[in-house]
Motif scaffolding. Structure first.
Motif, mmCIF file in Angstrom:
data_model
loop_
_atom_site.group_PDB
_atom_site.id
_atom_site.type_symbol
_atom_site.label_atom_id
_atom_site.label_comp_id
_atom_site.label_asym_id
_atom_site.label_seq_id
_atom_site.Cartn_x
_atom_site.Cartn_y
_atom_site.Cartn_z
ATOM 1 N N ASN A 69 38.051 18.591 31.004
ATOM 2 C CA ASN A 69 37.271 17.361 31.014
ATOM 3 C C ASN A 69 38.184 16.138 30.891
ATOM 4 O O ASN A 69 38.032 15.156 31.633
ATOM 5 C CB ASN A 69 36.267 17.386 29.865
ATOM 6 N N ILE A 70 39.132 16.198 29.975
ATOM 7 C CA ILE A 70 40.080 15.095 29.799
ATOM 8 C C ILE A 70 40.913 14.905 31.067
ATOM 9 O O ILE A 70 41.133 13.770 31.518
ATOM 10 C CB ILE A 70 40.992 15.363 28.588
ATOM 11 N N ALA A 71 41.375 16.016 31.663
ATOM 12 C CA ALA A 71 42.178 15.927 32.880
ATOM 13 C C ALA A 71 41.376 15.326 34.027
ATOM 14 O O ALA A 71 41.901 14.512 34.806
ATOM 15 C CB ALA A 71 42.686 17.315 33.262
ATOM 16 N N THR A 72 40.101 15.701 34.128
ATOM 17 C CA THR A 72 39.240 15.179 35.194
ATOM 18 C C THR A 72 39.053 13.670 35.047
ATOM 19 O O THR A 72 39.163 12.914 36.018
ATOM 20 C CB THR A 72 37.870 15.869 35.164
ATOM 21 N N ILE A 73 38.778 13.219 33.823
ATOM 22 C CA ILE A 73 38.557 11.793 33.587
ATOM 23 C C ILE A 73 39.844 11.002 33.809
ATOM 24 O O ILE A 73 39.822 9.903 34.385
ATOM 25 C CB ILE A 73 38.002 11.570 32.169
ATOM 26 N N ALA A 74 40.981 11.557 33.392
ATOM 27 C CA ALA A 74 42.261 10.872 33.598
ATOM 28 C C ALA A 74 42.576 10.758 35.092
ATOM 29 O O ALA A 74 43.042 9.703 35.559
ATOM 30 C CB ALA A 74 43.378 11.629 32.883
ATOM 31 N N THR A 75 42.300 11.812 35.840
ATOM 32 C CA THR A 75 42.536 11.787 37.286
ATOM 33 C C THR A 75 41.595 10.807 37.976
ATOM 34 O O THR A 75 41.997 10.066 38.883
ATOM 35 C CB THR A 75 42.339 13.191 37.888
ATOM 36 N N LEU A 76 40.338 10.788 37.532
ATOM 37 C CA LEU A 76 39.366 9.858 38.102
ATOM 38 C C LEU A 76 39.774 8.414 37.808
ATOM 39 O O LEU A 76 39.678 7.537 38.685
ATOM 40 C CB LEU A 76 37.979 10.141 37.536
ATOM 41 N N ALA A 77 40.234 8.150 36.587
ATOM 42 C CA ALA A 77 40.672 6.801 36.231
ATOM 43 C C ALA A 77 41.851 6.362 37.109
ATOM 44 O O ALA A 77 41.917 5.198 37.541
ATOM 45 C CB ALA A 77 41.067 6.760 34.755
ATOM 46 N N THR A 78 42.765 7.300 37.397
ATOM 47 C CA THR A 78 43.911 6.998 38.260
ATOM 48 C C THR A 78 43.452 6.655 39.670
ATOM 49 O O THR A 78 43.912 5.671 40.267
ATOM 50 C CB THR A 78 44.873 8.194 38.302
ATOM 51 N N ALA A 79 42.534 7.473 40.206
ATOM 52 C CA ALA A 79 42.021 7.233 41.564
ATOM 53 C C ALA A 79 41.304 5.890 41.647
ATOM 54 O O ALA A 79 41.481 5.128 42.613
ATOM 55 C CB ALA A 79 41.086 8.368 41.973
ATOM 56 N N MET A 80 40.502 5.577 40.629
ATOM 57 C CA MET A 80 39.765 4.319 40.624
ATOM 58 C C MET A 80 40.706 3.121 40.483
ATOM 59 O O MET A 80 40.474 2.063 41.085
ATOM 60 C CB MET A 80 38.737 4.314 39.488
ATOM 61 N N LEU A 81 41.760 3.273 39.713
ATOM 62 C CA LEU A 81 42.729 2.185 39.549
ATOM 63 C C LEU A 81 43.443 1.912 40.872
ATOM 64 O O LEU A 81 43.622 0.747 41.260
ATOM 65 C CB LEU A 81 43.738 2.542 38.462
ATOM 66 N N ILE A 82 43.834 2.992 41.562
ATOM 67 C CA ILE A 82 44.470 2.833 42.873
ATOM 68 C C ILE A 82 43.497 2.181 43.853
ATOM 69 O O ILE A 82 43.866 1.295 44.628
ATOM 70 C CB ILE A 82 44.935 4.201 43.414
ATOM 71 N N LEU A 83 42.243 2.618 43.793
ATOM 72 C CA LEU A 83 41.215 2.066 44.675
ATOM 73 C C LEU A 83 41.030 0.569 44.424
ATOM 74 O O LEU A 83 40.909 -0.226 45.361
ATOM 75 C CB LEU A 83 39.899 2.814 44.442
ATOM 76 N N LEU A 84 41.016 0.182 43.148
ATOM 77 C CA LEU A 84 40.837 -1.229 42.789
ATOM 78 C C LEU A 84 42.019 -2.075 43.247
ATOM 79 O O LEU A 84 41.835 -3.144 43.862
ATOM 80 C CB LEU A 84 40.662 -1.352 41.272
ATOM 81 N N ILE A 85 43.235 -1.613 42.962
ATOM 82 C CA ILE A 85 44.430 -2.386 43.322
ATOM 83 C C ILE A 85 44.544 -2.550 44.837
ATOM 84 O O ILE A 85 44.781 -3.655 45.345
ATOM 85 C CB ILE A 85 45.694 -1.715 42.749
ATOM 86 N N THR A 86 44.359 -1.449 45.563
ATOM 87 C CA THR A 86 44.474 -1.532 47.023
ATOM 88 C C THR A 86 43.348 -2.354 47.636
ATOM 89 O O THR A 86 43.548 -3.002 48.664
ATOM 90 C CB THR A 86 44.491 -0.129 47.645
ATOM 91 N N SER A 87 42.164 -2.337 47.006
ATOM 92 C CA SER A 87 41.054 -3.124 47.548
ATOM 93 C C SER A 87 41.360 -4.620 47.468
ATOM 94 O O SER A 87 40.984 -5.388 48.365
ATOM 95 C CB SER A 87 39.761 -2.809 46.792
ATOM 96 N N ILE A 88 42.056 -5.037 46.413
ATOM 97 C CA ILE A 88 42.453 -6.447 46.288
ATOM 98 C C ILE A 88 43.538 -6.785 47.302
ATOM 99 O O ILE A 88 43.524 -7.855 47.928
ATOM 100 C CB ILE A 88 42.928 -6.738 44.849
#
Length: 225
Positions: A69-88
């Motif tokens: 569960n922790i690994a899934t949330i950490a991976t999701l947070a990484t993907a979302m952070l990349i998504l946010l940065i690249t979207s800007i």
């Protein structure tokens, strides 16, 4: 905020992520507005669940499911952070005034992160499916679990999962996760609804896999003879 309202908010955020994949159908401005709304809901989701982060930091995973569960949330947070940065970086509407040069690599990474986010969100939901179903049963006042209803829902879920395997191939999810260049472009003028049905089936497949894997991990261990 009640659990049901939070589930509705999370469902909306997931639906926005799914909708944002149809960039060619939406157009750039609608795509960016949908993405911004999704990140707003994501911030609200993390705010309401902030206590979990403190608990995870103090107690860790405790067991295999907890660590997954922790690994899934950490991976999701990484993907979302990349998504946010690249979207800007690649923004052509909402953040176009920023002095940032858009690149093809950023666009490619943005698309790849979006599909990874969809996959990990589905796994994240699947790991909590039992809790979600319990909440929905209480919300709809369906009473205690019913064997007949349970089997009907299982058959429906497995049917969606089976179709999800087919949809995975049709929309080329594997290639998109690996950022492979393909000629598989979806014709939204002819089949916009089919695109969302296929993507929804892929999500259903991943939810089923994550749910039944979680059930298997939580099965009672047989005592050693």
């Amino acid at each position: 905020m009640s659990l049901q309202l939070r589930l509705l908010m999370n469902l909306t955020a997931g639906s926005l992520l799914l909708a944002a994949l149809a960039y060619d159908w939406l157009g750039n401005l609608a795509h960016e507005l949908i993405g911004t709304a999704m990140f707003g809901l994501l911030i609200a989701h993390n705010t309401f669940n902030r206590r979990w982060y403190g608990s995870a930091a103090r107690k860790g995973g405790r067991d295999l499911r907890g660590w997954l569960n922790i690994a899934t949330i950490a991976t999701l947070a990484t993907a979302m952070l990349i998504l946010l940065i690249t979207s800007i970086i690649i923004s052509r509407s909402l953040f176009s005034a920023l002095p940032i040069v858009s690149t093809f690599g950023a666009r490619l990474l943005h698309a790849q992160a979006a599909y990874w986010a969809l996959v990990i969100v589905a796994i994240h939901v699947g790991m909590r499916w039992s809790m979600i179903m319990t909440s929905m049963r209480y919300w709809l006042r369906l009473g205690s679990p019913n064997a007949g209803r349970t089997w009907v829902l299982r058959i429906v879920a497995l049917s969606i999962a089976a179709y999800g395997v087919h949809s995975w191939m049709i929309v080329g999810t594997g290639s998109r996760l690996m950022a492979e260049m393909t000629m598989n472009f979806w014709n939204f003028e002819e089949a916009a609804l089919r695109f969302f049905l296929h993507q929804g089936a892929v999500v259903g497949l991943l939810i089923c896999v994550a749910h039944y894997t979680t059930v298997w991990l939580q099965r009672p261990k047989r005592p050693k003879q």
